[in-house]
Design a protein around this motif. Structure first.
Motif, PDB file in Angstrom:
ATOM      1  N   TRP A   1      20.939   7.089 -25.516  1.00 25.16           N
ATOM      2  CA  TRP A   1      20.054   6.494 -24.523  1.00 25.16           C
ATOM      3  C   TRP A   1      19.959   7.489 -23.542  1.00 25.16           C
ATOM      4  O   TRP A   1      21.162   8.236 -23.154  1.00 25.16           O
ATOM      5  CB  TRP A   1      20.414   5.194 -24.838  1.00 25.16           C
ATOM      6  CG  TRP A   1      19.716   4.429 -25.700  1.00 25.16           C
ATOM      7  CD1 TRP A   1      19.836   4.923 -26.771  1.00 25.16           C
ATOM      8  CD2 TRP A   1      20.676   3.093 -26.185  1.00 25.16           C
ATOM      9  NE1 TRP A   1      19.640   4.123 -28.131  1.00 25.16           N
ATOM     10  CE2 TRP A   1      20.009   3.027 -27.457  1.00 25.16           C
ATOM     11  CE3 TRP A   1      21.622   2.234 -25.174  1.00 25.16           C
ATOM     12  CZ2 TRP A   1      20.283   1.611 -28.168  1.00 25.16           C
ATOM     13  CZ3 TRP A   1      22.211   1.018 -25.807  1.00 25.16           C
ATOM     14  CH2 TRP A   1      21.464   0.520 -27.321  1.00 25.16           C
TER      15      TRP A   1
ATOM     16  N   GLY B   1      20.507   0.369 -19.074  1.00 26.65           N
ATOM     17  CA  GLY B   1      19.017   1.252 -19.358  1.00 26.65           C
ATOM     18  C   GLY B   1      17.888   0.105 -20.068  1.00 26.65           C
ATOM     19  O   GLY B   1      18.116  -1.228 -20.022  1.00 26.65           O
ATOM     20  N   PHE B   2      17.250   0.654 -21.066  1.00 31.41           N
ATOM     21  CA  PHE B   2      16.737  -0.176 -22.163  1.00 31.41           C
ATOM     22  C   PHE B   2      17.097  -0.822 -22.690  1.00 31.41           C
ATOM     23  O   PHE B   2      16.383  -2.723 -22.554  1.00 31.41           O
ATOM     24  CB  PHE B   2      15.437   1.009 -22.381  1.00 31.41           C
ATOM     25  CG  PHE B   2      14.216   1.550 -22.817  1.00 31.41           C
ATOM     26  CD1 PHE B   2      13.935   1.527 -20.692  1.00 31.41           C
ATOM     27  CD2 PHE B   2      13.238   2.191 -22.824  1.00 31.41           C
ATOM     28  CE1 PHE B   2      13.130   2.144 -20.372  1.00 31.41           C
ATOM     29  CE2 PHE B   2      12.191   2.276 -22.959  1.00 31.41           C
ATOM     30  CZ  PHE B   2      11.571   2.514 -21.484  1.00 31.41           C
ATOM     31  N   ALA B   3      18.057  -1.709 -23.268  1.00 32.00           N
ATOM     32  CA  ALA B   3      19.022  -2.780 -23.599  1.00 32.00           C
ATOM     33  C   ALA B   3      18.590  -3.243 -23.393  1.00 32.00           C
ATOM     34  O   ALA B   3      17.793  -4.583 -23.385  1.00 32.00           O
ATOM     35  CB  ALA B   3      20.146  -1.976 -23.847  1.00 32.00           C
TER      36      ALA B   3
ATOM     37  N   TYR C   1      20.171  -6.661 -28.614  1.00 33.00           N
ATOM     38  CA  TYR C   1      20.267  -5.644 -27.898  1.00 33.00           C
ATOM     39  C   TYR C   1      22.015  -5.671 -27.050  1.00 33.00           C
ATOM     40  O   TYR C   1      22.326  -5.207 -27.177  1.00 33.00           O
ATOM     41  CB  TYR C   1      18.943  -6.018 -27.108  1.00 33.00           C
ATOM     42  CG  TYR C   1      18.025  -5.074 -26.822  1.00 33.00           C
ATOM     43  CD1 TYR C   1      17.875  -3.646 -26.934  1.00 33.00           C
ATOM     44  CD2 TYR C   1      16.718  -5.540 -27.107  1.00 33.00           C
ATOM     45  CE1 TYR C   1      16.811  -2.930 -27.222  1.00 33.00           C
ATOM     46  CE2 TYR C   1      15.586  -5.090 -27.463  1.00 33.00           C
ATOM     47  CZ  TYR C   1      15.586  -3.869 -27.385  1.00 33.00           C
ATOM     48  OH  TYR C   1      14.458  -3.106 -27.880  1.00 33.00           O
TER      49      TYR C   1
ATOM     50  N   HIS D   1      24.083  -3.032 -27.324  1.00 28.35           N
ATOM     51  CA  HIS D   1      24.160  -1.705 -26.061  1.00 28.35           C
ATOM     52  C   HIS D   1      25.687  -1.370 -26.133  1.00 28.35           C
ATOM     53  O   HIS D   1      25.856  -0.806 -25.016  1.00 28.35           O
ATOM     54  CB  HIS D   1      22.959  -2.444 -25.144  1.00 28.35           C
ATOM     55  CG  HIS D   1      24.240  -2.501 -23.877  1.00 28.35           C
ATOM     56  ND1 HIS D   1      24.335  -4.179 -24.553  1.00 28.35           N
ATOM     57  CD2 HIS D   1      24.928  -2.533 -22.752  1.00 28.35           C
ATOM     58  CE1 HIS D   1      25.846  -4.684 -23.587  1.00 28.35           C
ATOM     59  NE2 HIS D   1      25.740  -3.791 -22.391  1.00 28.35           N
TER      60      HIS D   1
ATOM     61  N   PRO E   1      14.482   7.628 -19.769  1.00 28.69           N
ATOM     62  CA  PRO E   1      14.874   7.335 -20.879  1.00 28.69           C
ATOM     63  C   PRO E   1      14.675   8.084 -22.150  1.00 28.69           C
ATOM     64  O   PRO E   1      13.708   8.955 -21.963  1.00 28.69           O
ATOM     65  CB  PRO E   1      13.679   6.075 -20.988  1.00 28.69           C
ATOM     66  CG  PRO E   1      12.326   6.255 -20.025  1.00 28.69           C
ATOM     67  CD  PRO E   1      13.529   6.724 -18.943  1.00 28.69           C
TER      68      PRO E   1
ATOM     69  N   ASP F   1      15.402   5.793 -26.625  1.00 25.67           N
ATOM     70  CA  ASP F   1      14.885   3.996 -25.710  1.00 25.67           C
ATOM     71  C   ASP F   1      13.748   3.606 -26.739  1.00 25.67           C
ATOM     72  O   ASP F   1      13.182   2.486 -27.021  1.00 25.67           O
ATOM     73  CB  ASP F   1      15.154   4.194 -23.971  1.00 25.67           C
ATOM     74  CG  ASP F   1      16.097   4.951 -23.707  1.00 25.67           C
ATOM     75  OD1 ASP F   1      17.578   3.966 -24.176  1.00 25.67           O
ATOM     76  OD2 ASP F   1      16.663   5.834 -23.678  1.00 25.67           O
ATOM     77  N   TRP F   2      13.070   4.387 -26.345  1.00 25.67           N
ATOM     78  CA  TRP F   2      11.546   3.676 -26.560  1.00 25.67           C
ATOM     79  C   TRP F   2      11.458   3.438 -28.515  1.00 25.67           C
ATOM     80  O   TRP F   2      10.914   2.728 -28.745  1.00 25.67           O
ATOM     81  CB  TRP F   2      10.329   5.147 -26.334  1.00 25.67           C
ATOM     82  CG  TRP F   2       9.614   5.222 -25.302  1.00 25.67           C
ATOM     83  CD1 TRP F   2      10.908   6.768 -24.451  1.00 25.67           C
ATOM     84  CD2 TRP F   2      10.001   4.546 -23.803  1.00 25.67           C
ATOM     85  NE1 TRP F   2      10.229   6.565 -22.988  1.00 25.67           N
ATOM     86  CE2 TRP F   2       9.806   5.225 -22.809  1.00 25.67           C
ATOM     87  CE3 TRP F   2       8.891   3.725 -24.311  1.00 25.67           C
ATOM     88  CZ2 TRP F   2       9.271   4.560 -21.970  1.00 25.67           C
ATOM     89  CZ3 TRP F   2       8.565   2.874 -22.947  1.00 25.67           C
ATOM     90  CH2 TRP F   2       8.527   3.910 -22.222  1.00 25.67           C
TER      91      TRP F   2
ATOM     92  N   THR G   1      13.493   2.519 -30.020  1.00 28.26           N
ATOM     93  CA  THR G   1      14.298   1.224 -30.295  1.00 28.26           C
ATOM     94  C   THR G   1      13.511  -0.602 -30.319  1.00 28.26           C
ATOM     95  O   THR G   1      13.383  -1.586 -30.649  1.00 28.26           O
ATOM     96  CB  THR G   1      15.598   0.801 -30.005  1.00 28.26           C
ATOM     97  OG1 THR G   1      16.017   2.205 -30.204  1.00 28.26           O
ATOM     98  CG2 THR G   1      16.086  -0.368 -30.272  1.00 28.26           C
TER      99      THR G   1
END
Lengths: 981, 464, 178
Positions: free
Chosen positions: B77, B86-88, B138, B142, B417, B421-422, B424
């Motif tokens: 990630w 981040g995204f998570a 998540y 993560h 990202p 990331d995307w 997931t």
């Protein structure tokens, strides 16, 4: 970069200015878009990089077979050497030789494995401190890319076969009295080696010894020659100098003994009467960063400044110039006769050195702050001329046998000599080398060289003091030392390196030899070998007549060639620690770049990471640019040592080979450089993207004057921290010890030695360029670098940042599994095997000193990689947070010792890795609960402050504000002083 | 298909009465049969297959991403120092937020005796549970060592160590797991009578058995109904503070930290408001296509949509107030770090994200002041979509933009990202869709017995 | 005399109003053991059959208190007694931090008490019940309303009760096999 003007306006107001990476809106936006839309489909460390980092586990798998495992190193001992206690490290005095000069070290050996380098208190060039190269060279010992065989035209041969070949070659040369025989070596100060060479040449009088050191000290000797008519070695007593003028002499990072220089220099920065440092330089250096007044000047500008000062102090005839800087410096120097010091750097032409000598003579500094001795480096005058002559002879077919000892001339020779091509004209070429590198490829015979931790040798320090280098381990690949190699061409070919060195000293040590020898080897210095100071006759040549050298016409660009600050001239290119070590000023890793000044960048319309074509005297090189604040207008610095093709898996393909532009007519600087934008882009990995302090009191700097005016000047900067009792929480019971660390920013020279030392001590993995670009460097201690003031000549400050071991640590509170907790002695402990890796602690750490293993960074498979590890420190696995532990293993070692003897731990008994190697002694560790301890005394000083202490973290690591001592006679003194008070 | 069941006399569209929460002409029989037939009928609209397939396909993407994640590590990630989250975490907060409308509608509107809720609470609750399921993934994945994530649970172990109850992440564990459990109970209990209906209406044996077991032998006895109503009210009473607590606790993840831009007392209220905001946006996003697809305009009338639009407007204003206060407090505190953090949001490298967030969450919802907009189905759908995006951006600003520049400029960095990331994120959306489509196919997506309660006949019986 | 093998008699009504009236009538006639079955809760019916049961709220209250105590005890015991750790300079007994888990466990246990209590008191799950033996009872979950007078009612008499139910104008009266 149209927004430069706007930017300079902003910057001109002496306020902190924003990062170059984010210059103005447009640049900012471009970068933003770039980052947003480049979505790497990342698989972490790619295969090639993995191989590089893994240090070639594959290669090792096969090679272990042909590695001769010395029986002494297989435990348990059958016959144990009595001094070896498994688990107890042993320390052996030896030296790290850099550019021919010895820098004394103590090598730590765990169960026969050299694992860590520490400074040697007894050695004049160390006094306990070391530099980054000394710290990192232990890694080179275990480099799997090192040459591991003796070969003839690629065929593996036994040592005996080589001896035969050498004898045959000598036999062939004997009739011509060695007329066709040439020995090509790097700079060396080894008495034994010099004696061997003398002996060999005595047998073959027509043979020649050629010395080539790509970034050598030829100019220094030539300068002395010009000044005194004899080649002399000047060295300096910075601790005795009140006023120093450095003409691009980066004595704190380069030169024969930077560690010692830093020690002496720092000893004069702490007190109430600090010295004053003026620096004139073309490219920013660590020394320049410490200057009270720094002047970015072109090479010609530096020379005319030298002349102006010389004239002003009456060292040479001629009218004093109108330059206020020169006038002020001269005034200051005159006011400190006998305690002033003017010195010039290796890169300066002989004339500038001569001027420096003249000024020192005139002001009676000679013999006080500057000492002259006979040259430390052995052998004939080196430099481009000698190498050019050799190349000429080779091309003319005069050379029939070429013996290359060490070095890497094919890679480092000036491009215009076309050395490789000339070399191929030589019928027989024999080589001793650590690596099968560019030079070895062109040699018939290649002999694997023994690492300096594997072989006996000797070398001299800057003042002539000799050190016996002793091996800590048998050659891993059966390498040979330079002495053994050279002996093959003499009658002593049967002798071992040990005998050769010992025999040389047998006649030269006073008293009972065995006792003296044992002592010399044990101490790491041979007593009484320092050269006697000379007082040379000031038979100064008439310098005033001499016209200034290579004057560049206005608007023309000048190329500056300098050894890279982390990989040197390329000798360290395969050292992953040094490759990943952020360069002190650019903070770049894994690459070199053409450093240009902001205004030059503006003129050329280039930005960071833009690829440009560099054209110089018909030679061409494509390279990315990096905008370097403080770079002299029109000067382009090209760091050497990169772009290796046969340097090993770590070195190959990293950076760009500046030697390709370097000509023998301008080894250090050459006017007439042309830059063309290619439109290409090359990503560079930097560890610091933002360079301004944004008006926060992070690095506090006071002028000596301000401090004298108001003792509380430092404390008054920024928001006051909460007092010891400003808390709602009950105090937890205090333990006997309360560990704390103090870092004196006035002493710190930003040399990075602490960073490498920490890496070696704590088994910190290397992550590689790609991971660095993604902000995942793992160093536990980092040296932050900030700029203040104008874009063209900013004030540069450094600040080492460790874990602060906050008493009220924000990271601890948020860890859901209690993997980071507080010890009774105040250590902020990281419990690796409890950590699940939420990274919450790192988010909540205001100092961002925590490091996370995003992948399996530590090299688990490679056997060789394991050998360099510290057995007392856990090797971290994937998904675990880590950070500075105050070297808890050292604390516990001392605790065990103390408890065994049933006594408290004495002050100074625990020395952290960063503290031990710090050449400036800027770092002090100890028990702050004991008012008498060194660290308590340091913290008691009025310059003491806690970083971000206003947040209520109550940091255990505290700082002493930096001191500047500007000359009020000069403009911008206040600014340069960073006087907040 | 639904037209067969529409009683004669009632107009096919929901334009019958602007205030109606149920089109006239319905009887116990028609309501029951119409809703039950969605779960029981053999014929399934092709749109269902389309949606379900998309959902399952993306769920596969999720599984692939997770497998790769577990093999390589979170390094795949974009997270780094200084941006450790981040995204998570961003998506965790986003999903949890969405998961608030369901319980809120069921619980609070029940206590407030809002009968119009009866036709939307069921699938809103389902949405809640599925959103919480997506969110719950998540925090587990993560962490650097996901196989040890269970260490966050207080259980007696050989190390005899316990979690750190001072950590907001542990609070999360308690809050989210409690919320998930209670929501599930609430949802299931609410479905028992309808499951009995399906049991009695099912033709196929497996269906009879399945619904029969789930219905637990419910027979609609008056005594049972009495206790059932008690339990519903009590659960509603419990769920109401719970739903408020959950996002409050989530906001503590940030508010309890010292990062400039996180450390603010305004966080809990404006997180909760944001959660309701996001939740209702998602309810609209789902309700609008569903009522069309299954011809439920008579049950989910424009009145429902308008009410939800009003709630959107109200909560949107609260959220806007939150942003305003954040900025004001930063300025008012005079704290250099706070001030810089806010300024950095507005003019820093991520400013585009900040301003689009302001547009999505603050500016665009103002259109809902107009009755026409509130009653226009297409506008509402677009509006809901914009708010979904806006709330995601808000979390991006809070999580990433706060972290990337904190106290020491030397440590500042950027967050980018990666494709993983995307993928997931897309994967969890897929999981959500898949679960949602399974639900509407197998279970009554509108509470049948509560619909019966709002029939005129029922009102008559109560003597109203 | 009571005939064996009969659970009771069940009357089916078309709309809730009739059922409520019928229930009132049955109560007036002195029937005690009777129950009504409807497709949705009818408050009027609850008082018609005067159902008064306050057990559930008590259960939930108890559950809440228990959950709260357990939650706080967990935090306190682990952080102060079992394994005290010095974390962030905070006291071992960090009461404010412990409130959050305590709150959540309170809700959790209370909610379980509500659901399990409701099911338990209702005797659910119940795999078998005689009322399902009457085929038309399936409509109880759709649109029909049933009143059942059980055989164990002291006043129950097959003929009289059937006659009584017929009098309440149901659509049909059925025997309920046990």
């Amino acid at each position: 970069m149209s927004d430069f003007t706007r930017l300079r306006e902003a910057a001109g107001t002496a306020g902190p200015w924003r990062s170059l990476g984010e210059l103005g809106a447009s640049a900012d936006f471009r970068e933003h878009l770039h980052r947003e839309f480049r979505v790497p489909i990342d698989s972490g460390v790619d295969r090639r990089e993995l191989l590089t980092l893994a240090g070639a586990s594959l290669a090792m798998a096969g090679l272990t077979a042909c590695t001769r495992q010395p029986t002494e190193h297989i435990y348990p001992y059958v016959k144990a050497p009595e001094e070896v206690v498994p688990g107890e490290p042993l320390f052996y005095a030896t030296a790290h030789v850099h550019g021919g000069y010895a820098r004394g070290v103590l090598a730590e050996s765990n169960e026969g494995r050299p694992t860590k380098i520490e400074g040697n208190e007894l050695h004049p060039a160390s006094l306990g401190g070391t530099d980054i190269f000394a710290q990192a060279f232990v890694l080179g010992l275990y480099d799997p890319d090192r040459s591991q065989t003796l070969s003839e035209r690629g065929e593996i041969r036994p040592w005996s076969a080589f001896l035969a070949a050498a004898r045959l070659a000598v036999g062939k040369e004997r009739p011509g009295r060695g007329a066709g025989l040439r020995f090509l070596t790097g700079a060396t100060s080894s008495p034994t080696f010099a004696a061997q060479m003398a002996q060999t040449i005595a047998a073959l009088p027509e043979a020649r010894w050629v010395v080539w050191e790509p970034a050598g000290r030829e100019n220094v000797y030539a300068g002395a020659q010009a000044a005194f008519g004899e080649r002399l070695e000047p060295h300096y007593a910075f601790d005795r100098a009140d006023v120093i003028l450095s003409l691009e002499a980066d004595f704190l990072a380069e030169g024969p003994a930077p560690a010692r220089a830093a020690r002496d220099f720092a000893s004069r920065r702490r007190g109430d009467s600090p010295n004053r440092l003026y620096v004139a330089e073309s490219t920013p250096t660590l020394t320049g960063a410490r200057a009270d007044h720094r002047r970015p000047l072109t090479p010609a500008g530096i020379e005319s400044l030298a002349r102006a000062v010389a004239a002003a102090v009456g060292a040479i005839s001629g009218a004093a110039s109108s330059d206020p800087f020169a006038a002020a410096v001269a005034k200051d120097l005159l006011a400190h006769r006998g305690s002033g010091l003017v010195l010039a750097g290796e890169g300066q032409p002989a004339a500038v050195h001569a001027l420096a000598h003249a000024i020192n003579e005139r002001l009676g500094n000679a013999g006080k702050t500057v000492v002259y001795t006979e040259p430390v480096l052995a052998g004939p005058p080196g430099g481009a001329a000698a190498l050019a002559q050799l190349a000429e002879e080779m091309r003319a077919g005069k050379v029939t046998t070429l013996v290359v000892v060490g070095g890497n001339p094919v890679y480092t020779a000036p491009a215009d000599l076309r050395f490789a091509e000339a070399m191929e004209k030589v019928p027989l070429r024999l080589r001793l080398g650590l690596y099968e590198d560019e030079t070895s490829r062109l040699c018939h015979w290649h002999v694997a060289e023994a690492h300096s931790l594997e072989a006996w040798s000797d070398a001299r320090a800057y003042d002539g003091t000799a050190t016996i280098l002793q091996p800590l381990i048998l050659p891993l690949y059966g390498g040979k030392s330079a002495h053994e190699f050279l002996a093959a061409f003499s009658e002593q070919s049967d002798k071992t390196g040990h005998d050769l060195v010992k025999d040389f000293w047998r006649a030269r040590l006073p008293g009972d030899f065995d006792t003296a020898w044992r002592k010399a080897v044990h101490d790491g210095v041979v007593e009484g070998t320092a050269f006697a100071p000379r007082s040379p006759s000031p038979s100064l040549r008439p310098l005033d007549a001499k016209p200034p050298g290579a004057a560049e016409t206005a608007g023309e660009l000048t190329a500056l060639f300098r050894p890279d600050s982390t990989v040197g001239d390329g000798a360290y290119a395969n050292n992953a620690w040094l490759q990943e070590l952020p360069k002190p000023l650019t903070k770049l890793t894994w690459d070199n770049a053409a450093l240009i000044s902001p205004s030059t960048a503006e003129n050329l319309g280039v930005a960071n990471e833009d690829l440009v074509d560099l054209l110089l005297a018909g030679r061409r090189l494509t390279m990315p640019v990096w905008i370097q604040p403080g770079q002299a207008e029109g000067c382009v610095t090209l760091p050497l040592g990169y772009g290796r093709t046969r340097g090993g898996r770590v070195a190959n393909g990293k950076g760009f080979d500046a030697y390709a532009l370097r000509g023998s007519d301008g080894l250090w600087s050459r006017a007439g450089l042309e830059i063309r934008k290619t439109g290409g882009h090359y990503p560079l990995a930097t560890t610091q993207h933002h360079h301004a302090m944004e008006g926060r009191d992070i690095v506090r700097t006071v002028t000596a004057a301000a401090l004298a005016r108001d003792p509380d000047a430092v404390r008054k900067m920024g928001e006051p921290p909460p007092g010891p009792d400003d808390t709602l929480y009950p105090k937890l019971p205090a333990a006997a010890y309360a560990w704390g660390l103090s870092i004196d920013l006035a002493a710190c020279v930003g040399c990075n030695a602490c960073v490498v030392a920490c890496q070696a001590e704590n088994n910190i993995p290397v992550v590689g360029k790609h991971e660095v670009t993604r902000g995942r460097a793992m160093h536990w201690i980092r040296v932050d670098r900030y700029y203040e003031g104008s874009l063209d000549d900013p004030l540069t400050v450094h600040q080492p940042v460790t874990c602060m071991h906050c008493e009220d640590a924000p990271c601890e509170t948020v860890c859901p599994v209690a993997a980071t907790v507080h010890s009774a002695e105040g250590l902020n402990q990281m419990v690796y095997n409890r950590c699940v890796g939420t990274r919450y602690c790192s988010n909540n750490c205001p100092y961002k000193v925590r490091r996370f293993n995003y992948f399996l960074y530590s090299d688990f498979p490679t056997e060789l990689a394991k050998m360099v590890r510290n057995p007392e420190v856990t090797v971290r696995s994937r998904g675990v947070m880590e950070k500075c532990s105050y070297c808890v293993q050292r604390i516990n070692r001392a605790r065990i010792a103390a408890e065994r003897e049933n006594r408290p731990i004495a002050d100074g008994e625990i020395v952290t890795a960063c503290q031990q190697v710090c050449p400036a002694r800027a770092i002090v560790f100890g028990n702050i609960a004991d008012p008498g301890s060194a660290v308590s005394k340091a913290r008691g000083q009025r310059r003491q402050y806690g970083l971000l202490a206003e947040l209520g973290t109550r940091p255990r690591t505290t700082y002493l504000a930096s001191i500047r001592n500007p000359n009020d006679a000069l403009p911008g003194a206040a600014k340069t002083g960073g006087d907040h008070a | 298909m639904s037209d067969a069941l529409r009683p004669t006399g009632s107009s096919p569209t929901s334009e019958t009465s602007s205030r109606a929460i149920l089109a006239p002409g319905y009887s116990f029989t028609s309501v029951t049969d119409k809703i039950a037939s969605i779960a029981l009928s053999r014929r399934t609209p092709w749109q269902w297959f389309l949606g379900a397939l998309t959902g399952f396909a993306l769920t596969m993407v999720l599984l692939a991403s997770l497998s790769y994640l577990f093999v390589k590590g979170v390094g795949i990630w974009g997270v780094n120092q200084p941006v450790g989250w981040g995204f998570a975490i961003l998506n965790f907060v986003w999903w949890i937020g969405i998961g608030h409308a369901g319980t809120l509608i069921s619980a609070i509107l029940l206590l407030l005796r809002q009968p119009w809720r009866n036709s939307i609470n069921r699938f809103a609750e389902a949405m809640t549970i599925f959103a919480v399921a997506c969110a719950g993934i998540y925090p587990l994945i993560h962490v650097g060592r996901p196989w040890l994530a269970y260490w966050l649970i207080p259980y007696p172990n050989s190390m005899s160590v316990w979690p750190n109850f001072r950590s907001p992440l542990i609070w999360d564990v308690f809050a989210v797991s409690t919320y998930a459990t209670v929501s599930l109970l609430f949802w299931y209990v609410g479905m028992i009578p309808d499951l009995a209906t399906l049991r009695d209406r099912a033709k196929k044996l497996w269906a009879k058995m399945l619904y029969g077991m789930l219905a637990m032998g419910w027979r609609g006895s008056a005594r049972h109904w009495a206790r059932y109503e008690q339990a519903s009210l009590l659960l509603a009473g419990l769920a109401t503070p719970l739903v408020v607590s959950v996002h409050t606790v989530v906001s503590f993840d940030f508010a309890a930290g010292i990062v400039p831009g996180w450390h603010a007392t305004i966080f809990p209220p404006y997180f909760v408001a944001g959660a309701i905001y996001a939740g209702f946006a998602m309810v609209l996003t789902l309700a609008i296509p569903l009522r069309k697809l299954y011809g439920l305009e008579d049950f989910i009338t424009v009145r429902h949509l308008e009410n939800m639009a009003k709630i959107l407007l109200a909560t949107g204003l609260i959220v806007g107030y939150g942003y305003l206060m954040e900025a004001f407090m930063a300025f008012y505190s005079g704290n250099v770090y706070e001030r810089y953090a806010i300024a950095n949001r507005m003019v820093g490298p991520y400013r585009t994200i900040y301003w689009s967030l302001i547009f999505c969450n603050i500016i665009s919802p103002q259109i809902l002041w107009f009755r026409k907009a509130r009653r226009s189905v297409p506008i509402l759908f677009v509006m809901a979509m914009i708010v979904n995006v806006g709330m995601w951006l808000e979390r991006f600003v809070i999580v990433v933009v706060s972290l990337h520049r904190d106290f020491l400029p030397s440590s500042w960095g950027m967050y980018r990202p990666t494709a993983w990331d995307w993928s997931t994120f897309a994967g969890t959306i897929g999981l959500f869709l898949a679960l949602m489509f399974l639900f509407i196919r197998l279970l009554p997506m509108i509470s049948i017995f509560e619909m019966r309660q709002i029939l005129p006949a029922a009102k008559a019986a109560e003597g109203e | 005399m009571k005939p064996v093998g009969l659970y009771g008699l069940m009357a089916e009504f078309e709309n809730p109003g009739d059922l409520v009236a019928a229930a009132r009538g049955a109560r007036a006639a002195g029937y005690a053991k009777l129950d009504a079955y409807t497709p949705y809760p009818i408050e009027a019916l609850t008082e018609a059959l005067d159902i008064h049961d306050r057990k559930l709220p008590a259960l939930v209250l108890g559950g809440g208190i228990l959950g709260g105590l357990l939650g706080y005890a967990l935090c306190y015991w682990t952080s102060v007694i079992s394994y005290p750790l010095s974390i962030g300079g905070k006291p071992f007994h960090s009461a404010p931090a412990f409130i959050v888990p305590t709150f959540e466990t309170t809700i959790l246990v209370a909610a379980f008490a509500a659901v399990l209590g409701m099911l338990g008191l209702n005797g659910l799950p119940m795999p078998y019940h005689p009322v399902f033996n009457t085929p038309r009872f399936a409509l109880a979950s759709r649109d029909r309303f049933f009143l059942c007078i059980e055989a164990r009612d002291p006043k129950f008499d097959r003929e009289k009760t059937r006659a009584f139910l017929e009098g309440l104008r149901p659509s049909i009266v059925m025997d309920v096999e046990p």
